[in-house]
Design an enzyme around this catalytic site. Structure first.
Site, mmCIF file in Angstrom:
data_model
loop_
_atom_site.group_PDB
_atom_site.id
_atom_site.type_symbol
_atom_site.label_atom_id
_atom_site.label_comp_id
_atom_site.label_asym_id
_atom_site.label_seq_id
_atom_site.Cartn_x
_atom_site.Cartn_y
_atom_site.Cartn_z
ATOM 1 N N ASN A 117 0.823 -1.222 0.000
ATOM 2 C CA ASN A 117 0.000 0.000 0.000
ATOM 3 C C ASN A 117 0.854 1.269 0.000
ATOM 4 O O ASN A 117 0.350 2.358 0.255
ATOM 5 C CB ASN A 117 -0.907 0.015 1.224
ATOM 6 C CG ASN A 117 -1.913 -1.111 1.196
ATOM 7 O OD1 ASN A 117 -2.494 -1.414 0.166
ATOM 8 N ND2 ASN A 117 -2.115 -1.751 2.338
ATOM 9 N N HIS A 160 -13.648 -0.413 7.323
ATOM 10 C CA HIS A 160 -12.499 -1.162 7.842
ATOM 11 C C HIS A 160 -12.736 -1.701 9.255
ATOM 12 O O HIS A 160 -13.436 -1.079 10.065
ATOM 13 C CB HIS A 160 -11.286 -0.228 7.850
ATOM 14 C CG HIS A 160 -9.985 -0.923 8.057
ATOM 15 N ND1 HIS A 160 -9.417 -1.078 9.297
ATOM 16 C CD2 HIS A 160 -9.145 -1.516 7.180
ATOM 17 C CE1 HIS A 160 -8.263 -1.715 9.161
ATOM 18 N NE2 HIS A 160 -8.077 -1.989 7.893
ATOM 19 N N GLU A 177 -15.649 5.226 4.593
ATOM 20 C CA GLU A 177 -14.315 5.400 4.015
ATOM 21 C C GLU A 177 -14.389 6.295 2.786
ATOM 22 O O GLU A 177 -15.382 6.262 2.063
ATOM 23 C CB GLU A 177 -13.721 4.038 3.623
ATOM 24 C CG GLU A 177 -13.481 3.152 4.819
ATOM 25 C CD GLU A 177 -12.760 1.853 4.485
ATOM 26 O OE1 GLU A 177 -12.070 1.780 3.460
ATOM 27 O OE2 GLU A 177 -12.911 0.907 5.273
ATOM 28 N N SER A 193 -11.127 0.077 1.078
ATOM 29 C CA SER A 193 -9.802 -0.544 1.027
ATOM 30 C C SER A 193 -9.770 -1.838 0.226
ATOM 31 O O SER A 193 -8.728 -2.192 -0.307
ATOM 32 C CB SER A 193 -9.289 -0.800 2.436
ATOM 33 O OG SER A 193 -10.162 -1.665 3.139
ATOM 34 N N ASP A 230 -12.663 7.760 6.893
ATOM 35 C CA ASP A 230 -11.381 7.058 6.937
ATOM 36 C C ASP A 230 -10.742 7.201 5.558
ATOM 37 O O ASP A 230 -11.216 6.635 4.573
ATOM 38 C CB ASP A 230 -11.621 5.581 7.296
ATOM 39 C CG ASP A 230 -10.324 4.794 7.438
ATOM 40 O OD1 ASP A 230 -9.338 5.158 6.764
ATOM 41 O OD2 ASP A 230 -10.311 3.816 8.211
ATOM 42 N N HIS A 248 -6.689 5.289 2.260
ATOM 43 C CA HIS A 248 -6.211 5.028 0.893
ATOM 44 C C HIS A 248 -6.353 6.233 -0.026
ATOM 45 O O HIS A 248 -6.180 6.106 -1.231
ATOM 46 C CB HIS A 248 -6.947 3.818 0.309
ATOM 47 C CG HIS A 248 -6.689 2.581 1.091
ATOM 48 N ND1 HIS A 248 -5.580 1.779 0.880
ATOM 49 C CD2 HIS A 248 -7.354 2.033 2.137
ATOM 50 C CE1 HIS A 248 -5.600 0.782 1.751
ATOM 51 N NE2 HIS A 248 -6.662 0.912 2.526
ATOM 52 N N LYS A 295 0.513 4.101 4.512
ATOM 53 C CA LYS A 295 0.217 3.721 3.122
ATOM 54 C C LYS A 295 0.919 4.687 2.166
ATOM 55 O O LYS A 295 2.125 4.584 2.030
ATOM 56 C CB LYS A 295 -1.285 3.587 2.965
ATOM 57 C CG LYS A 295 -1.704 2.299 3.700
ATOM 58 C CD LYS A 295 -3.128 2.062 3.920
ATOM 59 C CE LYS A 295 -3.239 0.765 4.740
ATOM 60 N NZ LYS A 295 -4.485 0.666 5.478
HETATM 61 C C1 LIG Z 1 -4.838 0.172 6.769
HETATM 62 C C2 LIG Z 1 -6.098 0.805 7.191
HETATM 63 C C3 LIG Z 1 -6.259 1.309 8.481
HETATM 64 C C4 LIG Z 1 -5.235 1.097 9.564
HETATM 65 O O1 LIG Z 1 -4.105 1.857 9.395
HETATM 66 P P1 LIG Z 1 -2.715 1.337 10.039
HETATM 67 O O2 LIG Z 1 -1.894 2.559 10.098
HETATM 68 O O3 LIG Z 1 -2.192 0.293 9.128
HETATM 69 O O4 LIG Z 1 -3.056 0.812 11.397
HETATM 70 C C5 LIG Z 1 -7.415 1.981 8.773
HETATM 71 N N1 LIG Z 1 -8.395 2.116 7.864
HETATM 72 C C6 LIG Z 1 -8.281 1.627 6.625
HETATM 73 C C7 LIG Z 1 -9.395 1.826 5.660
HETATM 74 C C8 LIG Z 1 -7.145 0.939 6.260
HETATM 75 O O5 LIG Z 1 -7.048 0.410 5.033
#
Ligand SMILES: *Cc1c(COP(=O)(O)O)cnc(C)c1O
Length: 372
Positions: free
Chosen positions: A48, A134, A178, A182, A207, A210, A229
């Site tokens: 990612n 997520h 989101e 993801s 969120d 991405h 990411k």
């Molecule tokens: C990866 C991810 C997270 C968590 O982030 P980390 O920093 O890896 O703990 C939260 N929300 C989504 C949508 C993700 O893809």
């Protein structure tokens, strides 16, 4: 009651039967967009690290410098002695990118969600959450003790109905979704949900794990995300109004009771965000690469750097992944519970450094084997 070992063995046997047993596979990262497994170099469609900033010389230099001067660990929670001076620039860069007053950095995106959501809502309150949100949004919602209602995916109408029926029975109300999903790569209806939140006296928290740097930010009451990411390092953040951030500094338990990020990570993430700000061409490449792939597969253009190839049963996803790996390409199979039952898939994540030949080869192999 079975002994602990037997309990675990039975559970693993069950998972194995369903094709859902997971195993950790040793994977070395071998430079931008490359990984090494079982002694073979593979082109990665599963990292990612969309902008390959984890390997950017300036990011590595910032981390190395800080590591040498300040050591490996933060030593304490940010509220004690773990608040490295670089957080000031890091958080102001994040707030500027999101168009908010302030930002607050946590040790991971997971910690940001699990710490923030229960600070905002509790037993008297209501959470509406997209069914494909997520795991850490779900965990934060459940941990809060609020009543949690599941929204059909990206269904604003459904959110409106649920709010009309239930909103008045609760105190505060939080909507969780989101910006970029993801596992599916589609975009959340953020503007519509934000409007809806205004009309129903609710708060929208998005969120953007991405989306940061790749998709223009959409306003929301709170925007969280990760530094692991596109930023290529580690850590999570929440962006919002200054009073809300100050409140979270006082109430988010995953910030208060967990050690701060290593100083080298704070410095590296700061440098990575500077690079993102300076190089719009770099930030455009992941989605351009994803679109080359969707075009090759005869699908509508990708909306994000993520493209799923849904194959159904876990075994089919595992064998498609193995087929690509034999050809030097890594696209890890994603199975339930990461995705709903019956939708096991290959999840392609496109980074800036991918070569068009490799993208075309991945699409060609999928078509040749009847997977696309
Ligand atoms: C990866 C991810 C997270 C968590 O982030 P980390 O920093 O890896 O703990 C939260 N929300 C989504 C949508 C993700 O893809």
């Amino acid at each position: 009651m079975p002994a602990l070992r037997e309990f675990a063995r039975d559970q693993l046997a069950l998972a194995e039967q369903k094709g859902l047993r997971r195993r950790l596979v040793e994977t070395e990262r071998r430079g931008p967009g490359m990984v090494r497994r079982a002694g073979r170099d593979l082109v990665s469609f599963s990292c990612n690290d969309y902008l390959n900033l984890s390997h950017h010389p300036r990011v590595i230099a910032a981390a190395t410098r800080t590591l040498q001067h300040e050591g490996a660990g933060a030593g304490a929670s940010r509220l004690v002695t773990g608040n490295h001076p670089s957080y000031i620039e890091l958080e102001s860069l994040l707030a500027r990118m999101k168009g908010t007053e302030r930002a607050l950095v946590f040790s991971s995106g997971y910690a940001a969600n699990v710490g923030t959501i229960p600070a905002l809502v509790g037993r008297e309150d209501l959470v509406l959450i997209d069914r494909l949100a997520h795991a850490c949004q779900w965990d934060g919602a459940r941990l809060s003790g609020a009543t949690v209602l599941r929204l059909e995916h990206n269904d604003v109408e459904n959110a409106c109905e649920l709010l009309n029926t239930h909103r008045q029975s609760f105190g505060r109300c939080l909507i969780l979704t989101e910006t970029v999903f993801s596992m599916d790569g589609d975009l959340g209806p953020i503007d519509e949900l934000y409007d809806l939140a205004r009309r129903h006296d609710a708060w929208l928290m998005t969120d953007d794990a991405h989306g940061l740097g790749l998709i223009p930010p959409r306003p929301a009451d709170l925007q969280m995300g990760t530094l692991s990411k596109a930023v290529g390092v580690a850590g999570g953040y929440v962006c919002g109004p200054s009073e809300v951030i100050a409140y979270l500094e006082n109430r988010a338990r995953t910030l208060m009771f967990s050690t701060g990020l290593p100083p080298s990570c704070v410095a590296a993430a700061t440098e990575a965000l500077r690079i993102m700000g300076e190089d719009p061409g770099l930030c455009a490449r992941p989605i351009a690469n994803a679109r080359r792939f969707t075009t090759a597969l005869g699908r509508p253009p990708a909306m994000s750097p993520i493209v799923p190839v849904v194959l159904g049963e876990p075994e089919r996803a595992m064998s498609a992944s193995a087929m690509l790996e034999e050809n030097g390409l890594l696209a890890v199979a994603i199975r339930p519970p990461s995705v709903p039952p019956g939708t096991a898939r290959l999840r392609f994540a496109f980074s800036a450094s991918l070569q068009v030949d490799d993208i075309d080869r991945a699409a060609g192999l999928l078509k040749e084997h009847g997977h696309a």
